[in-house]
Design a protein around this motif. Structure first.
Motif: not given
Length: 657
Positions: A95-98, A117, A304, A329
């Motif tokens: 879900r995270r792409r940072d 990510r 996270p 996270g």
């Protein structure tokens, strides 16, 4: 007298724990009236629909939960969880792409890699497109024979995104061990590695890859991942292609995660296989995701951007458990190789080097590793900072009380030591840690939320906590992480026989345990390995805890030998290098056991062996040794990491009188 606490969480740690906010949320939403962990556990078991609904919402699961939490909730097996739900495990992990770390990889001291990510998402996207281009569709199997390296995680997530089914084994398995597992599930795609590093040595896998691929006709592509060489030669492998070439045609693209039923198969796991061909245990998207979110966030206090490590291979369920932490996270710290390769200091320090270098917050390992470094005299608190470390997990076998002492004395005093226990059977745990409870010496802190865990006597009656009585670990109500079944078991007969024959409509796990006055748990060993001299049931762990306190004893294994219409206790010991078992040491071993247990625990025979046989995941195999001692065959020795060790137990003259 109540067991004194070795550690208590600070008021601030309790206040900021995710578990505390969860208690507040269920009290507000359901008027649950929970004031502490014990009351929350009781509520979670009494109100499963409310508990699992709250967990879904509080952990912000991506997907549609549907109107119903459970149907046929009184059937075990047979309950259907979130029957209208649509969810995809991979979508929740990605879900995270940072730019924050998704994973860091250490291959002993030889290889270092790091993926953000965003980079992980791109790699999974390319792999998913390549798998789809190769014809992989929902329900197909993708099998991996890989180290704990980034490509294993990438390929698993790509497989799950498509609704295909993932299964993995570690590359130290022999050819027959791989075929015994993957041959049953007939994968369309096989991933393997050119080799790996272990204890500073190169281990080449190409000859095994050739043989495995040749004997699995279902495999349409054999993907060779590079670890030792940049460009391994794959021409001799049936349908072989280098992994980098397989994904090369595909550029980064937005992923399409297939929305799947809650019970859609995600993983096929394998039992240890030491008593026959391994059972193929099928776990689902929704069950694995929801259970791991609960165990990570509520029991492990994973937040996270925490940085999670577990020493595991891809052949142990703790790999699946570890990688799910992406959904909370957290960043994954992956390691492949020997934990005793020399780091910056003495052997055994490399994992603590890793903890300092990568700001590790959660350190997961086995009870055997903790025991080994304690015996070697390692003092990480003196050699390492460990300033980010908040939680230490231990599993694989019971953690001895003395190992609790060692962790707090020589690793870190302010630390949640979470001894956890469950199994491949449920891909999760029955007993866990809690960030708002104290840690008591030798005890697992608590029963898992939403898990109706109890202890039954031989007649199926519950044994109250705090009596010191031992019995069978059971679960008396369904839970979402139960297997959806076994592979190639269409009528469910094998599944039913494995867990539900002993007590109808009750899961019987096969552990011999007791509930303590603190509402924690002590595990005394496997039920099928319980000793029975003179009709008195003794857990093997009770003997191990005493014997392995002696500095001369590296490891031990105990069995019951049929003798004179009864059973006698036989203890085998592996001693420190260069030591020989003599009468004086035998006397001290027996005295240690007698003084701290009962005369019934004292072994009739104490014998020295050069090694103790174990599974690939490090569990000692009492049943296999018992079969050898009684002249019975041991099936599927391929499941053992060191099958040659069985010879030390065969036809021992000392056991004939």
């Amino acid at each position: 007298m109540e067991n004194e606490a070795l550690w208590r969480p600070s008021a601030d740690a309790v206040a900021t724990a995710k578990l505390s906010s969860f208690i507040a949320a269920v009290n507000l939403r359901w008027q649950a009236g929970c004031s502490d962990y014990a009351s929350l556990w009781r509520w979670s078991v009494a109100r499963p629909e409310a508990f699992w609904r709250s967990l879904w919402d509080e952990c912000r699961v991506l997907g549609e939960s549907g109107a119903s939490v459970v149907e046929d909730g009184d059937r075990m097996p047979g309950a259907r969880w979130f029957p209208q739900a649509r969810v995809n495990y991979a979508e929740n992990l990605l879900r995270r792409r940072d730019d924050a770390d998704a994973l860091v990889f250490w291959g002993e001291d030889k290889i270092r890699r790091r993926l953000s990510r965003g980079e992980l998402y791109v790699q999974v996207s390319r792999c998913a497109q390549a798998l789809k281009g190769a014809g992989v569709v929902q329900g197909d199997r993708v099998a991996a024979y890989l180290p704990n390296m980034p490509e294993a995680l990438i390929a698993m997530l790509a497989t799950a995104a498509l609704g295909a089914i993932w299964s993995s084994a570690s590359p130290d398995f022999g050819v027959q061990g791989v075929l015994d597992r993957f041959g049953q599930i007939e994968p369309k795609i096989l991933l393997c590695v050119d080799g790996y590093w272990y204890n500073g040595k190169r281990v080449d896998c190409m000859a095994k890859n050739v043989e495995v691929a040749a004997q699995m006709p279902s495999v349409e592509r054999t993907l060779v991942v590079s670890c030792l060489d940049d460009s391994p030669v794959v021409s001799g492998i049936r349908n072989g292609v280098r992994y980098v070439d397989f994904v090369a045609p595909y550029a980064a693209a937005e992923m399409e995660f297939v929305p799947l039923p809650f019970a859609h198969p995600l993983f096929i796991m394998f039992s240890s296989g030491t008593t026959g061909v391994p059972k193929c245990i099928v776990h689902c998207h929704g069950g694995a995701l929801l259970q791991h979110l609960k165990e990570h966030q509520l029991h492990g206090d994973i937040r996270p951007d925490d940085r999670i490590f577990y020493f595991t291979t891809c052949g142990w369920m703790m790999w699946n458990w570890l990688v799910s932490a992406l959904a909370s996270g957290a960043a994954l710290l992956l390691y492949d190789g020997s934990p005793f390769v020399r780091g910056a200091g003495r052997p055994g320090t490399i994992l603590f080097d890793y903890a300092d270098a990568e700001r590790m917050t959660h350190f997961g390992t086995s009870a055997k590793f903790i025991d080994a470094i304690a015996k070697s005299g390692l003092q990480p608190r003196r050699t390492h900072r460990l300033d980010h470390l908040r939680v230490m997990f231990s599993t694989g076998s019971p953690l001895a009380p003395e190992s609790f002492d060692y962790v707090y004395r020589e690793i870190k005093a302010d630390l949640l030591l979470a001894s956890i226990s469950g199994g491949t059977d449920i891909l999760s745990c029955f007993a866990l840690g809690s960030p708002i409870l104290p840690v008591h010496r030798g005890e697992l802190q608590c029963r898992g939320l939403g898990m109706a865990v109890d202890v039954f006597d031989a007649e199926g009656r519950p044994i109250p906590a705090g009596l010191g009585e031992r019995g069978e670990l059971v679960c008396t109500a369904p839970f979402p992480a139960m297997p959806v079944g076994f592979w190639n078991d269409p009528d469910g007969a094998k599944y039913h026989a494995a867990y539900f024959e002993r007590f109808p409509n009750v899961w019987c796990h096969g552990d011999f345990v007791e509930l303590t006055a603190n509402e924690g748990m002590i595990i005394h060993g496997r039920s099928d390995a319980v000793l029975n001299p003179g009709g008195v049931r003794i857990g093997t762990g009770e003997i191990y805890r005493q014997v392995e306190q002696l500095p001369e004893v590296v490891e031990s294994l105990v069995i019951g030998q049929d003798w004179a219409r009864d059973q006698r206790v036989v203890l085998f010991v592996k001693l420190s290098e260069g030591m020989t078992l003599d009468e004086a040491l035998v006397g001290r071993i027996r005295q240690q056991i007698r003084q701290n247990t009962t005369p019934r625990h004292v072994p009739a025979k104490v014998l020295q062996v050069a090694d103790i046989p174990r599974t690939k995941s490090g569990k000692i195999v009492e049943l296999a040794v018992r079969n050898v001692v009684h002249g019975r065959p041991v099936r599927n020795v391929e499941a053992l990491a060191n099958p040659e060790a069985l010879e030390f137990f065969r036809a021992r003259a000392e056991l004939q009188y």
